[in-house]
Design a protein around this motif. Structure first.
Motif, mmCIF file in Angstrom:
data_model
loop_
_atom_site.group_PDB
_atom_site.id
_atom_site.type_symbol
_atom_site.label_atom_id
_atom_site.label_comp_id
_atom_site.label_asym_id
_atom_site.label_seq_id
_atom_site.Cartn_x
_atom_site.Cartn_y
_atom_site.Cartn_z
ATOM 1 N N PHE A 1 72.124 87.532 -41.167
ATOM 2 C CA PHE A 1 71.249 87.801 -42.303
ATOM 3 C C PHE A 1 71.466 89.221 -42.804
ATOM 4 N N THR A 2 71.699 89.362 -44.104
ATOM 5 C CA THR A 2 71.812 90.670 -44.736
ATOM 6 C C THR A 2 70.932 90.695 -45.971
ATOM 7 N N ILE A 3 70.095 91.717 -46.082
ATOM 8 C CA ILE A 3 69.327 91.912 -47.311
ATOM 9 C C ILE A 3 70.216 92.729 -48.238
ATOM 10 N N GLY A 4 70.802 92.054 -49.209
ATOM 11 C CA GLY A 4 71.785 92.705 -50.068
ATOM 12 C C GLY A 4 71.622 92.305 -51.518
ATOM 13 N N VAL A 5 72.740 92.152 -52.214
ATOM 14 C CA VAL A 5 72.713 91.817 -53.634
ATOM 15 C C VAL A 5 73.648 90.642 -53.926
ATOM 16 N N GLY A 6 73.400 89.983 -55.052
ATOM 17 C CA GLY A 6 74.250 88.878 -55.483
ATOM 18 C C GLY A 6 75.451 89.392 -56.259
ATOM 19 N N PRO A 7 76.355 88.482 -56.640
ATOM 20 C CA PRO A 7 76.184 87.029 -56.562
ATOM 21 C C PRO A 7 76.898 86.346 -55.394
ATOM 22 N N SER A 8 77.681 87.063 -54.594
ATOM 23 C CA SER A 8 78.464 86.384 -53.565
ATOM 24 C C SER A 8 78.584 87.241 -52.318
ATOM 25 N N SER A 9 78.407 86.610 -51.156
ATOM 26 C CA SER A 9 78.569 87.352 -49.905
ATOM 27 C C SER A 9 80.025 87.677 -49.634
ATOM 28 N N SER A 10 80.908 86.708 -49.846
ATOM 29 C CA SER A 10 82.320 86.935 -49.539
ATOM 30 C C SER A 10 83.042 87.701 -50.633
ATOM 31 N N HIS A 11 82.549 87.599 -51.880
ATOM 32 C CA HIS A 11 83.240 88.225 -53.002
ATOM 33 C C HIS A 11 82.550 89.493 -53.505
ATOM 34 N N THR A 12 81.309 89.704 -53.112
ATOM 35 C CA THR A 12 80.582 90.902 -53.534
ATOM 36 C C THR A 12 80.193 91.752 -52.332
ATOM 37 N N VAL A 13 79.420 91.184 -51.410
ATOM 38 C CA VAL A 13 78.927 91.935 -50.258
ATOM 39 C C VAL A 13 80.081 92.410 -49.374
ATOM 40 N N GLY A 14 80.981 91.484 -49.015
ATOM 41 C CA GLY A 14 82.112 91.857 -48.156
ATOM 42 C C GLY A 14 83.014 92.914 -48.776
ATOM 43 N N PRO A 15 83.497 92.698 -50.015
ATOM 44 C CA PRO A 15 84.337 93.717 -50.644
ATOM 45 C C PRO A 15 83.646 95.072 -50.804
ATOM 46 N N MET A 16 82.338 95.070 -51.061
ATOM 47 C CA MET A 16 81.635 96.348 -51.169
ATOM 48 C C MET A 16 81.667 97.076 -49.830
ATOM 49 N N ARG A 17 81.439 96.343 -48.748
ATOM 50 C CA ARG A 17 81.490 96.948 -47.419
ATOM 51 C C ARG A 17 82.889 97.446 -47.090
ATOM 52 N N ALA A 18 83.903 96.652 -47.433
ATOM 53 C CA ALA A 18 85.279 97.048 -47.146
ATOM 54 C C ALA A 18 85.649 98.303 -47.923
ATOM 55 N N ALA A 19 85.296 98.355 -49.206
ATOM 56 C CA ALA A 19 85.622 99.515 -50.024
ATOM 57 C C ALA A 19 84.903 100.758 -49.530
ATOM 58 N N ALA A 20 83.646 100.595 -49.088
ATOM 59 C CA ALA A 20 82.906 101.739 -48.547
ATOM 60 C C ALA A 20 83.553 102.243 -47.265
ATOM 61 N N ALA A 21 83.974 101.314 -46.407
ATOM 62 C CA ALA A 21 84.641 101.704 -45.161
ATOM 63 C C ALA A 21 85.950 102.421 -45.451
ATOM 64 N N PHE A 22 86.684 101.927 -46.449
ATOM 65 C CA PHE A 22 87.942 102.577 -46.801
ATOM 66 C C PHE A 22 87.699 103.977 -47.359
ATOM 67 N N GLY A 23 86.678 104.119 -48.189
ATOM 68 C CA GLY A 23 86.362 105.436 -48.730
ATOM 69 C C GLY A 23 86.110 106.448 -47.627
ATOM 70 N N GLU A 24 85.370 106.033 -46.593
ATOM 71 C CA GLU A 24 85.115 106.918 -45.453
ATOM 72 C C GLU A 24 86.424 107.274 -44.753
ATOM 73 N N ALA A 25 87.274 106.279 -44.538
ATOM 74 C CA ALA A 25 88.552 106.523 -43.849
ATOM 75 C C ALA A 25 89.441 107.443 -44.669
ATOM 76 N N ALA A 26 89.444 107.254 -45.984
ATOM 77 C CA ALA A 26 90.298 108.084 -46.842
ATOM 78 C C ALA A 26 89.856 109.541 -46.821
ATOM 79 N N LEU A 27 88.567 109.787 -46.808
ATOM 80 C CA LEU A 27 88.061 111.157 -46.804
ATOM 81 C C LEU A 27 88.327 111.867 -45.482
ATOM 82 N N LEU A 28 88.413 111.098 -44.413
ATOM 83 C CA LEU A 28 88.744 111.704 -43.121
ATOM 84 C C LEU A 28 90.160 112.276 -43.103
ATOM 85 N N GLU A 29 91.013 111.763 -43.980
ATOM 86 C CA GLU A 29 92.410 112.214 -44.038
ATOM 87 C C GLU A 29 92.613 113.372 -45.016
#
Length: 461
Positions: free
Chosen positions: A20-48
């Protein structure tokens, strides 16, 4: 039996927070997942260091139905350091407009980086990566000539797997009573006298106190109910170009005007209203609970609301039992098959949600573990083969109405199971394995690509 052992080896313990995730629409796999992946990448990129440019490439289903599912928007938000749990849906349009106007974004919310969406957000239509149908590759360049690159897979329900990455430490937790099959749940219950809900509550203590888990479950419940109420107060046309008119408010007004809820058909109209409300909110990019996905986000809230509104003697503890029991069933689908429509079709979304909701309702109504397992099996058995063919790549047609059908089926499945003693021919494990095999056999055009079914046989408005 081989069915009972399928996918058992090495399966990580799952928590209700994984489902269960309290998040936003319209899609878990196409919106929620990609948002999380992009945020994780942003953190990794700044570490470099300080990147001079970032780029995102979308593949498979993320490319084919990405614009309709707001994957482009999700990537931009994630790169800016926003995550589904915290983003304000009302603030999104202004933020996206600013990025597109200035052709720049604040990577990780910290560093300004040029970003021309036309050049640096690339849709590879028809090209699939081997790891999963929902794939995205992000890269960052630096002034000294270095480049880092990461590939992420959005595997369903908002969960993300990084190619070559390591599982988070919390997934190595040892729970009190591990289970990876319906047979396990029934066996543990028979040996200990515990209900399926009790098994889940005990296992969650490996991560946090029962009070903390209860607070999370209560927050999920309140978010579901708030989404229903918000949905039936809204009017207008849903975004995306299909000109789909929101119906929940007019239905709510008509049902309210009819007075007492005595006619049996009246009850099911209310259940349909609850699901419509949630999925119209989801389609509009509003605040929803991923349960277990966004495309199927209306089923559990509708059935839980049915329990609270129409079952005499319903209690808060009953709603908690509903949600944690449903979670147990969701764990089985995640570990033994998939809840990604890009892998399973809609049987992996609305079908799984129907199965979960049926099980949860039986538990809330005081059914036995065997009846819970039976209800979950019935809920899926009659969704086998359900395709995912959204028109225009939008989570609107047939997705919104499909949630109403899933909710009604779940209630039907629950009462069928409660009329029996839990003994039945087809086990839950067998139906999950059947769903997995069916999903693998299903042609990709019927699995969230908008290349088949209604998506190509209905002329867009």
């Amino acid at each position: 039996m081989t069915l009972a052992s399928h996918h058992d080896t090495g399966a990580p313990a799952l928590s209700v927070l994984d489902l269960f995730t309290i998040g936003v629409g319209p899609s878990s796999s196409h919106t929620v997942g990609p948002m999380r992946a992009a945020a994780a990448f942003g953190e990794a990129a700044l570490l470099e260091g300080r990147p001079t440019a970032v780029r995102c490439e979308l593949y498979g289903s993320l490319a084919l139905t990405g614009r309709g599912h707001a994957t482009d928007v999700a990537v931009l938000l994630g790169l800016c350091g926003l995550r589904p749990e915290g983003v304000d849906p009302d603030a999104v349009p202004t933020l996206i407009e600013e990025i597109r106007r200035t052709k720049a974004l604040q990577l990780g919310g910290q560093v300004a980086v040029p970003f021309d969406e036309d050049q640096q957000l690339v849709f590879h239509f028809g090209e699939f990566l081997p790891g999963h149908p929902n794939a995205m590759r992000l890269s960052a360049d630096y002034a000294d000539g270095r480049r880092i690159e990461r590939t992420y897979y959005s595997i369903g329900g908002g969960a993300v797997r990084e190619e070559g990455g390591h599982a988070p430490p919390r997934q190595n937790v040892q729970v009190a009573r591990p289970f990876t099959s319906g047979a396990d749940l029934l066996s543990i219950g028979a040996e200990t006298g515990l209900s399926i809900a009790d098994i889940v509550w005990g296992n969650e203590e490996a991560w946090r106190s029962r009070e903390e888990t209860a607070a999370f479950i209560d927050a999920v419940r309140l978010a579901m109910l708030a989404c229903i109420e918000r949905g039936y107060r809204q009017e207008g046309i849903l975004p995306g170009g299909l000109n789909v008119r929101r119906r929940a408010k007019s239905l709510h007004d008509a049902l309210t005007a009819r007075g007492p809820r005595t006619d049996p058909s009246h009850v099911f109209e209310w259940v349909s209203l609850y699901a419509l409300s949630v999925n119209e909110e989801n389609a509009a990019g509003g605040r929803v609970v991923t349960a277990p996905t966004n495309g199927a986000a209306g089923v559990l809230p509708a059935v839980m609301k049915y329990y609270e509104a129409f079952v005499p003697g319903s209690t808060l503890e009953g709603s908690r039992t509903f949600l944690v029991t449903a979670a147990a069933i969701g764990f089985l689908y995640k570990t033994r098959a998939s809840i990604s429509a890009a892998e399973m079709g809609c049987q992996g979304e609305v079908g799984v949600a129907c199965s979960m909701a049926a099980a949860g309702l039986v538990a809330a109504l005081g059914g036995t573990n065997e009846q819970v397992e039976n209800a979950a099996e019935i809920g899926m058995e009659h969704n086998l083969g359900l395709t995912c063919d959204p028109i225009g790549g939008l989570v609107q047609i047939p997705c919104i109405e499909r949630n109403t059908m899933g909710a009604v089926k779940a209630i039907n499945a629950a009462y069928l199971a409660l009329q029996g003693d839990g003994k039945h021919v087809v086990s839950l494990d067998a139906v999950i394995e059947t769903m997995r095999q069916t999903g693998e056999d299903m042609r990709s055009k019927y699995k969230e690509t908008s290349l088949g079914g209604l998506a190509v046989n209905v002329v867009e408005c």
